[in-house]
Design an enzyme around this catalytic site. Structure first.
Site, short mmCIF file in Angstrom:
data_model
loop_
_atom_site.label_atom_id
_atom_site.label_comp_id
_atom_site.label_asym_id
_atom_site.label_seq_id
_atom_site.Cartn_x
_atom_site.Cartn_y
_atom_site.Cartn_z
N GLU A 1 -15.78 -33.00 -4.00
CA GLU A 1 -16.08 -31.65 -3.51
C GLU A 1 -14.85 -30.99 -2.89
O GLU A 1 -14.59 -29.82 -3.14
CB GLU A 1 -17.18 -31.71 -2.44
C1 BLG Z 1 -24.99 -26.18 -5.01
C2 BLG Z 1 -25.93 -26.37 -3.83
C3 BLG Z 1 -27.36 -26.47 -4.34
C4 BLG Z 1 -27.69 -25.27 -5.21
C5 BLG Z 1 -26.66 -25.19 -6.32
O1 BLG Z 1 -25.37 -25.05 -5.75
O2 BLG Z 1 -23.70 -26.00 -4.51
N1 BLG Z 1 -25.59 -27.61 -3.19
C6 BLG Z 1 -25.19 -27.65 -1.94
O3 BLG Z 1 -25.09 -26.68 -1.22
C7 BLG Z 1 -24.83 -28.97 -1.39
O4 BLG Z 1 -28.22 -26.49 -3.21
O5 BLG Z 1 -28.98 -25.50 -5.75
S1 BLG Z 1 -30.22 -24.55 -5.44
O6 BLG Z 1 -30.32 -24.38 -4.01
O7 BLG Z 1 -31.38 -25.25 -5.99
O8 BLG Z 1 -29.94 -23.30 -6.13
C8 BLG Z 1 -26.91 -24.05 -7.29
O9 BLG Z 1 -26.84 -22.83 -6.65
C9 BLG Z 1 -21.63 -27.14 -4.47
C10 BLG Z 1 -22.67 -26.47 -5.32
C11 BLG Z 1 -21.95 -25.39 -6.03
C12 BLG Z 1 -20.58 -25.92 -6.23
N2 BLG Z 1 -20.38 -26.98 -5.21
C13 BLG Z 1 -21.89 -28.57 -4.24
O10 BLG Z 1 -21.67 -29.33 -5.41
C14 BLG Z 1 -19.49 -24.90 -6.03
O11 BLG Z 1 -18.81 -24.91 -5.05
N3 BLG Z 1 -19.32 -23.99 -6.96
C15 BLG Z 1 -18.23 -23.02 -6.83
C16 BLG Z 1 -18.10 -22.28 -8.06
S2 BLG Z 1 -16.63 -21.33 -8.02
O12 BLG Z 1 -15.53 -22.21 -8.16
O13 BLG Z 1 -16.55 -20.66 -6.78
O14 BLG Z 1 -16.73 -20.43 -9.12
#
Ligand code: BLG
Length: 486
Positions: free
Chosen positions: A310
């Site tokens: 992460e």
């Molecule tokens: C996750 C959330 C989930 C959520 C999904 O996104 O985050 N997890 C956490 O907060 C720990 O709860 O699921 S939902 O609530 O059912 O919708 C989907 O929205 C986090 C993810 C997203 C990802 N990292 C943990 O793995 C992230 O940071 N994405 C960034 C994308 S970007 O680079 O900014 O484009």
């Protein structure tokens, strides 16, 4: 013909005598003995590609395959461990040892004493050298270096064959070193080269980032179980039909996926960076990971692996969408979990652990470990709803929606319109959770390995490791690092 009682009893007597001759007076064959004893004894070696113990118990590719064979026969599996290859082959002369399952290459020079089963994997032999030294590209490049291989191995056999064409080729052999030790010796500069099978190197590369592949010494060669030569074919034939079964019912692929499916994930640069970061940062947070793991009944190394994926253990990491902290909680999920300050390492780690434990519990009962954990990780990243959609797509297409191995192939479809328009939760970047889970599994393996081998995360780095430039980090989700507050 008229029924005659005398005729009948004579027949009966003859039949009984025949039966007795077959079962009573003749010694039971190998398979009957195994079934009578209720156990099968298999000899192996302790290594990451074959057999080892993790926090749950005995495991490893060869162990799981042999265990499946024992289950197929309905008997218990008893493992014997050999320290060297010589010892392993010697075990095959013992009456109670059924076969050897130890990542063994099928070798014609063993034909007199050993009979190989149907192959279950194809590997090549690779020349390993230390990065930063001249990379060998062909056999003649090895001539002036120090090459050490295991004696009585497929590697020493191969070198002897090659010496016919390249008489100057020389090397040393020793029965005493396991592959990991040979790799360590190359890493430390004690020897210049060694030979390792490609499956082993694939698995071990992450632990020895400063060694690399010079070239492939051979084309692909089959790996198989080794049975002692014997006129009694009963056990061998059972094993052959077991292999026919597992090749068709997918079990062989499943075991391979479990141990090798995620290996490509950690390349040389990634492995090196991970190693450096474990030395530099992990010891600051390992106690918090341990406390959180204990509270939520998780493995602390899994939490640490997630957190590395992460944020590279940076409490101030953030993504472009505003997801923040060591465990990258979204604002909404953080609120739900009662996390007030996502930048506080303890709050973030405890929040992430609580969320993962909740997701793992929420998975349907028919999803068994370890798939349960892999799916909970995917849901952590993409959301439970999207994971459920991918599982439905898997099932619709005839896949097994309780297995990570299948579901991971369908997750990417969530970003294709023709698929996501049929799903309840619609579009998602389905590739992300796949590499997310595979990366975490790889980091987790390394952390488990470090602990089992007493690699102290506080250890000073070697000169070479210190000399490596601190390359800019590539985080999983376009994370950028916020400068510390003044
Ligand atoms: C996750 C959330 C989930 C959520 C999904 O996104 O985050 N997890 C956490 O907060 C720990 O709860 O699921 S939902 O609530 O059912 O919708 C989907 O929205 C986090 C993810 C997203 C990802 N990292 C943990 O793995 C992230 O940071 N994405 C960034 C994308 S970007 O680079 O900014 O484009």
């Amino acid at each position: 013909m008229k029924f005659s009682f005398k005729h009948f009893t004579t027949h009966l007597l003859v039949s009984l005598l025949c039966l007795l001759a077959l079962t009573g007076s003749v010694l039971p064959n190998k398979i009957e003995k195994i079934l009578n004893q209720g156990e099968i004894v298999v000899v192996t070696r302790n290594s990451p590609t074959t057999y080892f113990e993790d926090n749950v118990g005995e495991t490893g590719y060869e162990y799981e395959l042999a265990k499946s064979f024992a289950d197929y026969l309905g008997v218990n599996l008893v493992i014997k461990q050999a320290d060297t290859l010589e010892e392993l082959y010697a075990y095959l002369n013992q009456k109670n040892v059924a076969f050897a399952a130890a990542s063994l290459t099928v070798r014609p020079d063993k034909n007199e004493s050993v009979r190989f089963s149907t192959p279950y994997m194809q590997v090549s032999q690779q020349i390993i050298y230390r990065r930063g030294t001249l990379r060998p590209k062909q056999v003649t490049d090895l001539i002036n270096g120090k090459l050490l291989v295991t004696s009585d191995s497929s590697h020493s056999y191969q070198l002897r064959q090659m010496q016919n064409d390249v008489p100057e080729l020389s090397w040393s052999e020793s029965p005493d070193y396991a592959t990991v030790e040979l790799l360590q010796m190359v890493a430390d500069g004690e020897i210049d080269y060694t030979i390792v099978d490609s499956n082993e190197f694939e698995m071990l590369q992450a632990y020895y980032p400063n060694v690399g592949i010079g070239f492939d010494l051979t084309g692909v060669q089959p790996l198989a179980w080794a049975f002692p030569q014997s006129p009694d074919n009963s056990l061998f034939e059972e094993a052959q039909s077991f292999f026919r079964d597992v090749q068709t019912n997918g079990l062989l692929l499943e075991i391979e996926e479990r141990f090798y499916g995620h290996l490509g994930q950690l390349n040389y640069a990634g492995a090196k960076r991970f190693k450096r970061q474990t030395h530099k940062k992990l010891n600051k947070y390992d106690e918090i990971f341990q406390q959180a793991a204990q509270q939520y009944d998780l493995d602390w190394r899994l939490l640490a692996a997630m957190s590395y994926q992460e944020s590279h253990w940076n409490p101030r990491a953030r993504s472009f969408t505003g997801v923040r902290g060591m465990m990258m909680l979204t604002l909404r999920t953080a609120k739900e979990l009662g996390v007030k300050n996502r930048l506080d390492p303890k709050q973030s780690i405890f929040g992430g652990a609580k969320y993962l434990a909740k997701l793992r519990k929420r998975m349907p009962d028919n999803i068994a470990e370890p798939d349960r954990t892999w799916m909970a990780l995917a849901a952590y990243n993409v959301g439970y709803g999207h994971l459920t959609d991918a599982r439905k797509l898997t099932k619709l297409d005839g896949g097994d929606s309780t297995r990570w191995m299948d579901v991971k192939d369908y997750l990417p479809r969530l970003s294709q319109k023709r698929y996501y328009k049929q799903t309840r939760h619609g579009y998602a970047r389905g590739n992300e959770p796949v590499s997310y889970v595979q990366n975490i599994r790889r980091y987790f393996d390394v952390l488990v390995w470090n602990e089992a081998n007493n690699v102290n995360n506080n250890n000073a780095l070697t000169e070479t490791e210190l000399a490596i430039e601190d390359a800019p980090m590539q985080l999983s989700a376009n994370v950028r690092v916020i400068p510390p507050l003044l």
